[in-house]
Design an enzyme around this catalytic site. Structure first.
Site, PDB file in Angstrom:
ATOM      1  N   HIS A  87      14.864  -0.610  -0.841  1.00 59.50           N
ATOM      2  CA  HIS A  87      15.977   0.137  -0.249  1.00 59.50           C
ATOM      3  C   HIS A  87      16.821  -0.735   0.671  1.00 59.50           C
ATOM      4  O   HIS A  87      17.982  -0.417   0.925  1.00 59.50           O
ATOM      5  CB  HIS A  87      15.483   1.416   0.444  1.00 59.50           C
ATOM      6  CG  HIS A  87      14.797   1.234   1.749  1.00 59.50           C
ATOM      7  ND1 HIS A  87      13.419   1.251   1.888  1.00 59.50           N
ATOM      8  CD2 HIS A  87      15.276   1.076   3.003  1.00 59.50           C
ATOM      9  CE1 HIS A  87      13.094   1.113   3.159  1.00 59.50           C
ATOM     10  NE2 HIS A  87      14.201   0.992   3.855  1.00 59.50           N
ATOM     11  N   ASP A 224       8.347  -0.191  -3.056  1.00 59.22           N
ATOM     12  CA  ASP A 224       9.599  -0.408  -2.324  1.00 59.22           C
ATOM     13  C   ASP A 224       9.747  -1.878  -1.921  1.00 59.22           C
ATOM     14  O   ASP A 224       9.539  -2.244  -0.763  1.00 59.22           O
ATOM     15  CB  ASP A 224       9.615   0.498  -1.092  1.00 59.22           C
ATOM     16  CG  ASP A 224      10.998   0.637  -0.494  1.00 59.22           C
ATOM     17  OD1 ASP A 224      11.902  -0.125  -0.882  1.00 59.22           O
ATOM     18  OD2 ASP A 224      11.179   1.511   0.378  1.00 59.22           O
ATOM     19  N   SER A 658      12.138  -1.559   8.365  1.00 62.82           N
ATOM     20  CA  SER A 658      12.081  -1.582   6.909  1.00 62.82           C
ATOM     21  C   SER A 658      12.100  -3.028   6.437  1.00 62.82           C
ATOM     22  O   SER A 658      12.968  -3.809   6.821  1.00 62.82           O
ATOM     23  CB  SER A 658      13.266  -0.825   6.319  1.00 62.82           C
ATOM     24  OG  SER A 658      13.152   0.547   6.549  1.00 62.82           O
TER      25      SER A 658
END
Length: 747
Positions: A87, A224, A658
């Site tokens: 992402h 991810d 992230s």
């Protein structure tokens, strides 16, 4: 008796809140030696603080980058290979995608260096060193008798001088950031690389498996990750993109452990957390919980429903809006979970207890303490009350009115009219127009006017009815009356049919008209008129009062935090996150989110196949992955008959973490942080060790996908695999797994 028991329980709760709770904190690496090293080593760290952060030799910090402006990445080879989240790389993957070459859906793997794709504008930033510069920044800044805005100007001037002096004669960049609400200031010296190329990304059916349904949730089965490479000039220094650039040689790269994790194992997250508000008062928490979050959730919910329907109906729209949708949905769901968590923790009441104790401390002190702190909390309460309507109005402007892309785009062009009104020279105006024209193609590449019209029909009435009436522009009030019978759908249809800013060709024509002395073409455009009314009213009727109130809150909050540090000298305080390099540490652990519910600490490929649903795009499983599962073809990445996918631990993380590496006690990469559990999203405001868990992609699943699924074993060969059984590093390689220590090289 009942009252006495209740008071005792409240006191116990308060004392618990004051204690540095297990695994809470986002710590400055510079201060690990004095604040955290001993505690970290008790929990399983085998390294020293110097091996984590050093300016004299290679250390873990030299393998950590800020990826773009809002994520983290880690270096996993001595050839500049960079690992981050799918992402985080989503925007770049999207930019390289088209209906014909849909890398979002199919994935992308560079099988040679010449296939690695450049990404203009993408950067990777290393921290060279950090330094406490509080005394320099606050030199000459009065401590009393100065309004917050003036103080901030002086602070910014001093900060610029400090940063400029730090980089003089070097190729580095520098910035200064406030800590503890401006009680301290730190300098960050950085090295920023500009040539970052896409190397590999799994298909969205792996990288986004579970979609929005599983976002902010556990158990999780999302692969991810995406892989990039940093390129440098011939001197191994930052350089603009050039086909002649070479892979960057880092001071340190992270060895990758195949040993896996078990409950109680030490973990640390090293990255760039974005923003937290751990020291917020009860009035700030209440404003977030009861005012701001509900409004933003409702607005984004309406927008997401429109985008979802149009994306499902058109592949072109799906690709255009994939990154936008993900960005909007991410915090929409986060705010929902945050509110649930704040309610469960009874956060407002807990904060009130802390404030009551602080007030008793302030009033029981000497004259100096009373003068400094006794009126502080009542003043904060009044400031929040005065800002409440203005905060809500600001949210409706940013989320609802400017949530319509046409209005937001028109607003971005309004400065051209300001230049016209200022009668600047024609050459200056034309230069500004040319600059605006450079952004036109990029905007319309990912824009669909019919979709945006539907968004406008949903968001504009929310803006008109949700904004406090006294703070709504007269222009919008008139529209509400004019379209009372036909509704906002009719207004949206008229707006989009008459505006010339809804497609690339006509927008360029409008800009040419402005450059050629016909500014009325833009000024009379209905989208520009709406934007001018909304933003003009915001600047005149909302911003001045909002800014004055928030400035006062900032001043009082800084004083309150300084007072808390005096009140609790035994407590280890950490500064709120502000996109600077931090380290959080904890342990692998499951949790029990509700009565009768208990979650294990890891998930596997088995769970992916259990969730598989070919009728639901969020849970599609690629045929190749299903084949590997069916044949149990897991290579050296198996654990208990499957492939581990994700695990959870008690590290304190937030947005910006992230892509952060999750590292074991030996300094080895065991996973990549990509999310938090929904029950723990309130940790930006209040940390609960029983509920807060960070969600990590197990590095073995990343390796499995790269090697076995994608057949990109050449990438695995670049990496240094450690800690597991002797096994091939890449299915076609004879390289053995190594034991590697943190490399130490002279700077």
């Amino acid at each position: 008796m009942l009252l006495r028991t209740r008071l005792a329980l409240l006191a116990l709760t308060f004392l618990t809140a004051l204690t540095a709770r297990a695994d809470e904190g986002m710590w400055l690496p510079l201060l690990l030696k004095q604040l955290n090293e001993a505690d970290m080593q008790k929990k399983g760290l085998k390294l020293t603080a110097e091996q984590i952060y050093s300016i004299n030799q290679g250390s873990l910090k030299d393998a950590i980058v800020q990826f773009g402006g809002g994520c983290t990445g880690e270096i996993i080879s001595d050839q500049g290979l960079l690992l981050t989240n799918h992402h985080c790389g989503y925007g770049q993957i999207q930019q390289h995608s088209s209906v014909e070459n849909d890398y979002l859906t199919k994935g992308y793997w560079a099988m040679s260096r010449d296939q690695e794709l450049p990404n203009p504008g993408l950067t990777a930033t290393f921290i060279v060193r950090m330094e406490d510069v509080t005394s320099q920044v606050l030199a000459g800044v009065p401590t009393t008798g100065i309004v917050e805005a003036e103080r901030e100007k002086l602070v910014q001037l001093n900060s610029q001088r400090v940063a400029q002096a730090a980089v003089q004669g070097t190729g580095y960049q520098a910035f200064v950031r406030p800590m503890f609400n401006g009680n301290e200031y730190y300098l960050f010296l950085t090295e920023v690389f500009q040539d970052i190329r896409l190397v590999g990304a799994p298909p969205s059916s792996i990288g986004k498996f579970g979609g929005d349904t599983d976002n902010w949730a556990w158990p999780r089965h999302t692969g991810d990750f995406s892989i990039f490479r940093i390129y440098a000039g011939p001197d191994n220094k930052p350089a603009p993109y050039s086909p002649d650039n070479k892979p960057f040689k880092p001071r340190h790269h992270l060895p990758i452990s195949l040993a896996g994790v078990q409950p109680g194992d030490f973990t640390m997250v090293f990255g760039f957390p974005g923003r937290t508000n751990e020291y917020l008062t009860s009035w700030g928490v209440e404003e977030t919980y009861a005012v701001s979050n509900p409004a933003k959730i409702a607005i984004r919910d309406a927008k997401l429903k429109v985008l979802d329907a149009d994306m499902k109906a058109s592949d072109k729209v799906r690709i255009q809006y994939a990154a936008k949708y993900a960005s909007i949905a991410n915090y929409w769901k986060k705010w929902i979970g945050e509110n649930r968590g704040l309610k469960k923790l009874d956060a407002v009441r807990v904060k009130q207890q802390q404030e009551a104790e602080f007030q008793r401390w302030a009033e029981s002190g000497d004259a100096a303490r009373r003068a400094a702190f006794a009126t502080l909390l009542p003043d904060l309460k009044r400031s929040y009350a005065s800002a409440r309507d203005y905060t809500l109005a600001r949210d409706y402007v940013s989320e609802a009115a400017l949530g319509v892309e046409l209005v937001s785009y028109a607003n971005s062009l309004l400065p051209l009219l300001d230049l016209v009104d200022q009668k600047v020279p024609a050459a200056e105006l034309k230069a500004a127009v040319e600059k605006a024209k450079k952004g036109v193609a990029g905007f319309f590449r990912n824009y669909n006017a019919p979709t945006d019209q539907k968004v406008a029909a949903q968001l504009l009435p929310l803006y008109a009815t949700g904004t406090p009436p006294a703070l709504l522009p007269t222009y919008v009030k008139t529209l509400s009356q004019q379209y009372a019978a036909t509704g906002w759908d009719a207004y949206a249809a008229q707006l989009f049919s008459k505006s010339r800013l809804t497609d690339q060709a006509s927008a360029l024509a409008v800009l040419d008209a402005v450059a050629n002395g016909k500014p009325e073409t833009l000024r009379q455009d209905p989208a520009a008129q709406l934007a001018a009314a909304v933003v003009g009213n915001y600047r005149a009727a909302i911003l001045p009062t909002y800014s004055a109130a928030t400035d006062q809150i900032a001043l009082l909050q800084r004083t309150y935090l300084a007072g808390q540090r005096l009140q609790q000298p035994e407590r280890k305080f950490y500064p709120d996150a502000n996109s600077t390099l931090r380290l959080a540490y904890g342990q692998v652990a499951g949790y029990e989110p509700a009565d009768g519910v208990k979650y294990d600490f890891y998930t596997t490929l088995d769970g992916i196949m259990e969730k598989a649903d070919p009728t639901n795009p969020e849970f599609e499983v690629p045929a190749r992955l299903a084949e590997l599962y069916q044949n149990k073809d897991y290579g050296p990445y198996a654990y208990k008959g499957s492939v581990p996918v994700a695990f959870i631990a008690t590290n304190h993380t937030t947005g910006g973490n992230s892509g952060s590496p999750v590292i074991n006690g030996k300094g080895e990469l065991i996973g990549t942080n990509f999310d938090r559990n929904w029950e723990g999203t309130m940790s930006d405001i209040m940390f609960d060790p029983d509920r807060v868990r960070n969600i990590t992609l197990d590095v073995r699943y990343m390796l499995f996908v790269v090697d076995k699924y994608a057949g990109a074993g050449h990438l695995v060969k670049e990496m240094t695999l450690v800690g597991g059984p002797e096994a091939a590093a890449g299915s076609d390689s004879n390289q053995k797994v190594k034991k590697v220590k943190v490399k130490r090289k002279k700077a």
